[in-house]
Each structure stands twice: as structure tokens, then as C-alpha cells.
Design an enzyme around this catalytic site. Sequence first.
Site, PDB file in Angstrom:
ATOM      1  N   LYS A 238       0.006 -10.418  12.285  1.00 34.56           N
ATOM      2  CA  LYS A 238       1.072  -9.462  11.983  1.00 34.56           C
ATOM      3  C   LYS A 238       1.152  -8.316  12.985  1.00 34.56           C
ATOM      4  CE  LYS A 238       2.703 -10.942   7.870  1.00 34.56           C
ATOM      5  NZ  LYS A 238       4.126 -11.190   7.583  1.00 34.56           N
TER       6      LYS A 238
ATOM      7  N   SER B 275       2.157  -7.298   1.141  1.00 30.97           N
ATOM      8  CA  SER B 275       0.996  -7.629   0.301  1.00 30.97           C
ATOM      9  C   SER B 275      -0.304  -7.252   0.986  1.00 30.97           C
ATOM     10  CB  SER B 275       0.999  -9.128  -0.019  1.00 30.97           C
ATOM     11  OG  SER B 275       0.909  -9.897   1.163  1.00 30.97           O
TER      12      SER B 275
END
Length: 318
Positions: A49, A75
Site C-alpha cells: 500500500k 482496515s
Amino acid sequence: MYEEILKASTRIAGRIHTTPVQTSAAADAWAGKQLFFKCENFQKTGSFKARGALNAVLKAKDENPKLKGVVTHSSGNHGQALAWAARQAQLQCTVVVPEGSPLVKCNAIQSYGAELIYCAPNPQARAAAAEKIVSESAFLFVPPYDHHDVIAGQGTIATEFLSQVPDLDAILVPISGGGMTSGIAVAAKNIRPETKVFAVEPEGKDLQASLMAEQRLWKGEPKFLDTIADGIRLQQVGHLTFPLLCKYAESTVFSVSDEEMVSAMKFIWQRMKVVVEVSSSAGLAAAVSPRMKEVMPELKKIGVILCGGNVDIDKLPW
């Protein structure tokens, strides 16, 4: 989009890790194929990410030098990545996380200097909380997957991977919203068209039906799947990522159970000596599944994306 991936490679170069590729004779024997593991669990913030978040943040700041901050819902892994990227760009950051998110990920988000906001554990609550913060603070919203600059950043995984192992027959990618899978598929098809990119999903996502129909067949509002793989529990892929998946990824999708992912995760920890989270093990679970041998027996050299290593070692799934 491929041109944007190449620009992202240049933009984030020197700020992220070139992650290693590992092999395992034991994994090859289990799968009956040559497996090449792209270790994004060794990336900045512990997951792939960081690539998309940093690309989006740096580009946004270049376009708006007066930008004060960024906000997202996540999340965990994208939240960590955006918090880190914001600190790199000297911006403020707020992250909305669903209640029950892994503590290790929440603590990491705060350690990068971001403000943490909890919400109800469903996609609608996440989106509403993030929208409220944007309206009150004028921060820029950087979504976890459905954003062209995020997708472009994730696509740099493939440009790097195919420079390390140029002749991969296929790449197996764990999928949630589809930012990583679509980015990798776009890059791979432009670099080596014969390389097939397969999404690997938790049971219940049913992505294959939508890809084969080339239309979104999910009914109702987005929801979280009942899976221990918290990084890939979103049922529906994004509205930007879906057409890219239809065009560049294979319509065949590998579904894996929690039990299969845990088994693969144990193998990676015990035999490869690599710490990964449950979501990361989805690719190996697919590679060793009987369906892989049935569907694509001709594939010999398989890339497996180990997408993250942010696991709570006090709450291992076994």
C-alpha cells in the site's frame, strides 16, 4: 494508465524499497510449479500500500502546494501507508478505521503521526465518516483502491517484478477493492502480454461471475465478507478498478477458504521463514490448489504476491 504507472515509478523511486523475490524448493514441490514470491511484506509500512499512497500524496502536493492534509478509510494497511506518505510530504493525516481492526495496524497508523477515528465495521460507515472529515477539514480524500494515482502506484509492483523475473507465465494477486490487481494487470499486459494476471479472492466474493459477464453482478450495498483475512474482506471491487480488471486481468478467479489461507500462511512462516498476514497467503493457497492444475496446467513459472506482513503476533490464526 500504463504511462501513469511509469510516471509513478519515477515519482516514488528512492522513497520505497525495491522488494526482494524469494523462492522455495518446498513450495515448488507442493505446487508442482516454479513459484516466485514478491515480498511486498518487506515494503515500507509492511505492505504494498505504500506505493499507491505515496504516489497519490506526492502528485497531489505537486498539483496543490497549499494542501494541508489527507484523509482515508482503511482496515489498516492503506491507513498505515497514507499516514507514512503524509509524513513524507509533511502533511496532516486522519484515518477512519472500522471497530475491531487489528491493534497492530491501528498502533502503527498512530505511530506515523496520523489521527485515528473509529467507525462501525461496514463500508458505508467508513465512507460517511471520511466524508464528514473532508467537509470539516478540507483535507484531500485518498481512497484505498478506487483512485487512478493509487492504482498507478500499485502497478509499480509489476514493473519491478517483471524486471526481476522477466518470463513469468502468471501472477497471482490477492484482491479486495482491486487497486493492486488492476495496477499489476495493466503493467504486466503492457510489459509482457503473455503473462496472465489472476485475482485470488476469499470465498463469497464471487468476482469471476462479474468478470465473465463484464458487468457488476453484486446486489445491494458493499459489505465485508466473513473471513479472517481482514486485508481482503471487501466483497465488491471498485468502480474504477472493475473495468481495468475486465480488460487486463483473467476472467478466471481463484477462490480460497480461510482454512486454505491459514495452511499457506503456516507454510510461509515455517518453511520460508517469512512473516506474512493471512491475506498475503492467498496467492500460495491458490498456487497449490487442485483448481490451478486443472485450469492452467501449462503454467510453469508463477509469481505470487505476498502483499503484507502486518500481523498481530499475539493473535495468530492458529
